[in-house]
Design an enzyme around this catalytic site. Structure first.
Site, PDB file in Angstrom:
ATOM      1  N   GLN A 160       0.780  -1.236   0.000  1.00  0.00           N
ATOM      2  CA  GLN A 160       0.000   0.000   0.000  1.00  0.00           C
ATOM      3  C   GLN A 160       0.815   1.291   0.000  1.00  0.00           C
ATOM      4  O   GLN A 160       0.517   2.217  -0.752  1.00  0.00           O
ATOM      5  CB  GLN A 160      -0.944  -0.014   1.207  1.00  0.00           C
ATOM      6  CG  GLN A 160      -1.860   1.187   1.285  1.00  0.00           C
ATOM      7  CD  GLN A 160      -2.759   1.113   2.494  1.00  0.00           C
ATOM      8  OE1 GLN A 160      -3.707   0.364   2.529  1.00  0.00           O
ATOM      9  NE2 GLN A 160      -2.442   1.883   3.515  1.00  0.00           N
ATOM     10  N   GLU A 202      -3.408   9.012  -1.842  1.00  0.00           N
ATOM     11  CA  GLU A 202      -2.742   9.833  -0.830  1.00  0.00           C
ATOM     12  C   GLU A 202      -1.653  10.711  -1.425  1.00  0.00           C
ATOM     13  O   GLU A 202      -0.784  11.228  -0.721  1.00  0.00           O
ATOM     14  CB  GLU A 202      -2.170   8.948   0.289  1.00  0.00           C
ATOM     15  CG  GLU A 202      -3.280   8.229   1.055  1.00  0.00           C
ATOM     16  CD  GLU A 202      -2.811   7.578   2.339  1.00  0.00           C
ATOM     17  OE1 GLU A 202      -1.610   7.654   2.659  1.00  0.00           O
ATOM     18  OE2 GLU A 202      -3.652   6.973   3.015  1.00  0.00           O
ATOM     19  N   ASP A 239       3.997   0.525   4.420  1.00  0.00           N
ATOM     20  CA  ASP A 239       2.760   0.011   5.006  1.00  0.00           C
ATOM     21  C   ASP A 239       2.304  -1.108   4.082  1.00  0.00           C
ATOM     22  O   ASP A 239       1.850  -0.848   2.965  1.00  0.00           O
ATOM     23  CB  ASP A 239       1.698   1.106   5.125  1.00  0.00           C
ATOM     24  CG  ASP A 239       0.411   0.580   5.774  1.00  0.00           C
ATOM     25  OD1 ASP A 239       0.354  -0.628   6.100  1.00  0.00           O
ATOM     26  OD2 ASP A 239      -0.529   1.382   5.959  1.00  0.00           O
ATOM     27  N   GLU A 282       4.641  -1.143   8.631  1.00  0.00           N
ATOM     28  CA  GLU A 282       3.310  -1.153   9.232  1.00  0.00           C
ATOM     29  C   GLU A 282       2.534  -2.345   8.690  1.00  0.00           C
ATOM     30  O   GLU A 282       2.633  -2.676   7.508  1.00  0.00           O
ATOM     31  CB  GLU A 282       2.626   0.168   8.862  1.00  0.00           C
ATOM     32  CG  GLU A 282       1.208   0.322   9.371  1.00  0.00           C
ATOM     33  CD  GLU A 282       0.662   1.702   8.985  1.00  0.00           C
ATOM     34  OE1 GLU A 282       1.467   2.669   8.902  1.00  0.00           O
ATOM     35  OE2 GLU A 282      -0.546   1.806   8.746  1.00  0.00           O
ATOM     36  N   ASP A 309      -1.539  -1.321  12.690  1.00  0.00           N
ATOM     37  CA  ASP A 309      -2.644  -0.433  12.300  1.00  0.00           C
ATOM     38  C   ASP A 309      -3.945  -1.236  12.388  1.00  0.00           C
ATOM     39  O   ASP A 309      -4.663  -1.169  13.388  1.00  0.00           O
ATOM     40  CB  ASP A 309      -2.378   0.094  10.881  1.00  0.00           C
ATOM     41  CG  ASP A 309      -3.547   0.887  10.304  1.00  0.00           C
ATOM     42  OD1 ASP A 309      -4.495   1.186  11.030  1.00  0.00           O
ATOM     43  OD2 ASP A 309      -3.520   1.200   9.082  1.00  0.00           O
ATOM     44  N   LYS A 334      -5.317   6.415  14.775  1.00  0.00           N
ATOM     45  CA  LYS A 334      -6.288   7.056  13.893  1.00  0.00           C
ATOM     46  C   LYS A 334      -7.549   7.332  14.696  1.00  0.00           C
ATOM     47  O   LYS A 334      -8.190   6.393  15.192  1.00  0.00           O
ATOM     48  CB  LYS A 334      -6.636   6.123  12.736  1.00  0.00           C
ATOM     49  CG  LYS A 334      -5.519   5.900  11.719  1.00  0.00           C
ATOM     50  CD  LYS A 334      -5.915   4.752  10.803  1.00  0.00           C
ATOM     51  CE  LYS A 334      -5.035   4.630   9.565  1.00  0.00           C
ATOM     52  NZ  LYS A 334      -5.267   3.344   8.866  1.00  0.00           N
ATOM     53  N   ARG A 363      -6.204   9.334   7.313  1.00  0.00           N
ATOM     54  CA  ARG A 363      -6.844   8.258   6.548  1.00  0.00           C
ATOM     55  C   ARG A 363      -6.622   8.521   5.063  1.00  0.00           C
ATOM     56  O   ARG A 363      -6.232   9.610   4.664  1.00  0.00           O
ATOM     57  CB  ARG A 363      -8.362   8.209   6.825  1.00  0.00           C
ATOM     58  CG  ARG A 363      -8.772   7.934   8.246  1.00  0.00           C
ATOM     59  CD  ARG A 363      -8.217   6.686   8.885  1.00  0.00           C
ATOM     60  NE  ARG A 363      -8.318   5.431   8.188  1.00  0.00           N
ATOM     61  CZ  ARG A 363      -8.887   4.326   8.674  1.00  0.00           C
ATOM     62  NH1 ARG A 363      -9.467   4.350   9.862  1.00  0.00           N
ATOM     63  NH2 ARG A 363      -8.853   3.191   8.010  1.00  0.00           N
ATOM     64  N   SER A 364      -6.921   7.521   4.253  1.00  0.00           N
ATOM     65  CA  SER A 364      -6.766   7.743   2.810  1.00  0.00           C
ATOM     66  C   SER A 364      -7.838   8.692   2.280  1.00  0.00           C
ATOM     67  O   SER A 364      -7.612   9.424   1.329  1.00  0.00           O
ATOM     68  CB  SER A 364      -6.784   6.413   2.062  1.00  0.00           C
ATOM     69  OG  SER A 364      -7.906   5.649   2.432  1.00  0.00           O
ATOM     70  N   LYS A 385       2.058  10.521  10.066  1.00  0.00           N
ATOM     71  CA  LYS A 385       1.960   9.902   8.737  1.00  0.00           C
ATOM     72  C   LYS A 385       0.673  10.397   8.088  1.00  0.00           C
ATOM     73  O   LYS A 385      -0.411  10.084   8.575  1.00  0.00           O
ATOM     74  CB  LYS A 385       1.910   8.376   8.928  1.00  0.00           C
ATOM     75  CG  LYS A 385       1.684   7.586   7.671  1.00  0.00           C
ATOM     76  CD  LYS A 385       1.260   6.147   7.989  1.00  0.00           C
ATOM     77  CE  LYS A 385       0.947   5.408   6.709  1.00  0.00           C
ATOM     78  NZ  LYS A 385       0.028   4.278   6.912  1.00  0.00           N
TER      79      LYS A 385
END
Ligand code: PGA
Ligand code: ZN
Length: 432
Positions: A160, A202, A239, A282, A309, A334, A363-364, A385
């Site tokens: 990702q 992102e 990640d 991650e 995560d 998050k 978040r995305s 991040k």
């Protein structure tokens, strides 16, 4: 300071999907806003994001029910509560919802209220948000995405996030200079290779690669092109978002048509850390593969940050279990995975008390709001991040930390990659 009114409206996130904005008004007329982000590679243990599921409107993603819960149920229940008592506000929200995962009122409705009250309280106190949330002064080390993949690039590659970390920067501002240099060098590398094709969700480059490991090559080339030595000034951070790769008991790298047992996938992660200057991974393993996680942690936890995560979903019970089992050494934080500011602060504190590292994350699906920049500083989290170095919903956060850096002046602290040592992680090759 009494909370007198709550209102909400449907706005849109960085992917153009509906989300909720809550407006809190206090008795002195102060207003605060709470803008709620939304993930794509969500963990199954996350708090519940309530969407209307009406296929005729916004592909089922509208949030009018959650808005109704704010205006019709939460607003009357919270009216008159002390907005300066965030813990009591959040406890009242949790009690009113009554479910373990906030599925009745919707975690998006609840978080919107929690964020809006926190912001209104800061304004009423005439404090910057970070100073209202906590007394921290540590500016975060950023993890900045260069290539996006996984669910943020429609599965175009399996992994990702391919990110960089500035290892020898001596100020927050300098980390962004490094990021800017590498990000723009990566565009040149991609252009030269005939692979430049816009950006993913992102803001990192769209991944026109044929093998996952080709990305490492492009990333190392970009760092060198920017004038840095990989592993010395700039480290790699991944990640894997491995929950998304895990199906029917196997991990799958679809791009290469490869299938792995848990043990074999753990071995691949360890091999990558041996071969590339990776300082952080991650979700190397899936959200419920505790045994696989332990394999990775036992092998490389002393020299690589291992962030949970989907594994932890910012949930105190899962973080406790992870600490007891020793499966990671860092926790992604998050707000919308757990749904209130108070629970998020508790998750950060518990992580730090264990000697682990919290990494505050976007978040995305993001908004223009920069709450998390303040959260990172307020809690001395040490890392942030928020995606890549393009798209304004990303830069809104990076830039906000520049403002905080300036506002704090000489009180601002920066230890950069020294944060890893505080958790006993010794990066091989780093000259910090
Ligand atoms: P998400 O991605 O917001 O889509 O979950 C971010 C992450 O996995 O860290
Ligand atoms: Zn993740």
């Amino acid at each position: 300071m009494k909370l007198t009114a709550l209102d909400a409206l449907q706005i849109f996130d960085s992917r153009g999907h509906p989300t909720i904005e809550v407006i809190a008004t206090l008795e002195d007329g102060t207003v605060g806003r709470g803008l709620v982000p939304s993930g794509a590679s969500t963990g199954s243990h996350e708090a519940w994001e309530l969407r209307d599921r009406d296929p005729r409107r916004f592909q089922g993603r509208s949030v009018f029910k959650a808005i109704g819960h704010v205006t019709d149920e939460i607003a009357p229940a919270l009216a008159g509560h002390d907005a300066f008592d965030q813990a009591a506000i959040d406890a009242a929200l949790i009690a009113l919802d009554g479910t373990p995962n906030k599925s009745r009122l919707g975690a998006n409705a609840i978080l919107g209220v929690s964020l809006a009250v926190a912001q209104a309280a800061a304004r009423a106190r005439c404090l910057p948000l970070h100073a209202s949330l906590g007394s921290g002064t540590l500016l975060p080390l950023p993890e900045i995405q260069i290539f996006g993949g996984g669910k943020h690039a429609q599965g175009r590659i399996d992994i990702q996030d391919f990110m960089i970390v500035a290892l020898t920067a001596t100020s927050y501002a300098e980390t962004l200079e490094v990021a800017a240099n590498v990000f723009h060098a990566a565009a040149e590398v991609m252009r030269d290779r005939g692979k430049l094709a816009g950006v993913a969700d992102e803001g990192g480059y769209w991944p026109l690669f044929d093998r996952n490991e080709e990305v490492f090559d492009a990333l190392l080339a970009s760092i060198e092109r920017a004038g840095y030595t990989p592993g010395r000034e700039v480290g790699l951070s991944l990640d894997i978002a491995a929950t998304d790769l895990h199906r029917d008991g196997f991990y799958r790298l679809g791009l290469e048509g490869r299938r792995f047992s848990s043990e074999d996938f753990a071995a691949l992660m360890i091999d990558w850390v041996d071969r590339y200057p990776i300082v952080s991974i991650e979700d190397p393993m899936s959200e419920d593969d505790w045994e696989g996680w332990r394999l990775v942690r036992d092998a490389i936890g002393h020299r690589c940050q291992l962030i949970g995560d989907d594994l932890f979903t910012t949930h105190l019970d899962r973080i406790e279990r992870g600490i007891a089992a020793g499966v990671a050494n860092a926790v992604l934080i998050k707000l919308n995975q757990i749904g209130t500011v108070t629970e998020t602060l508790a998750a950060i504190r518990r992580t730090q008390a264990a000697g682990w590292l919290p990494v505050v994350s976007a978040r995305s699906g993001e908004t223009e709001d920069a709450f998390i920049a303040h959260l990172a500083v307020a809690t001395d989290a040490g890392q942030l991040k928020v995606g890549s170095f393009s798209r304004s919903e990303r830069l809104a956060k990076w830039n906000e930390v520049l403002r905080i850096e300036r506002d704090l002046g000489p009180r601002a602290r920066f230890i950069g990659a020294g944060i890893f040592e505080t958790a006993g992680i010794r990066l091989p090759g780093a000259t910090v």
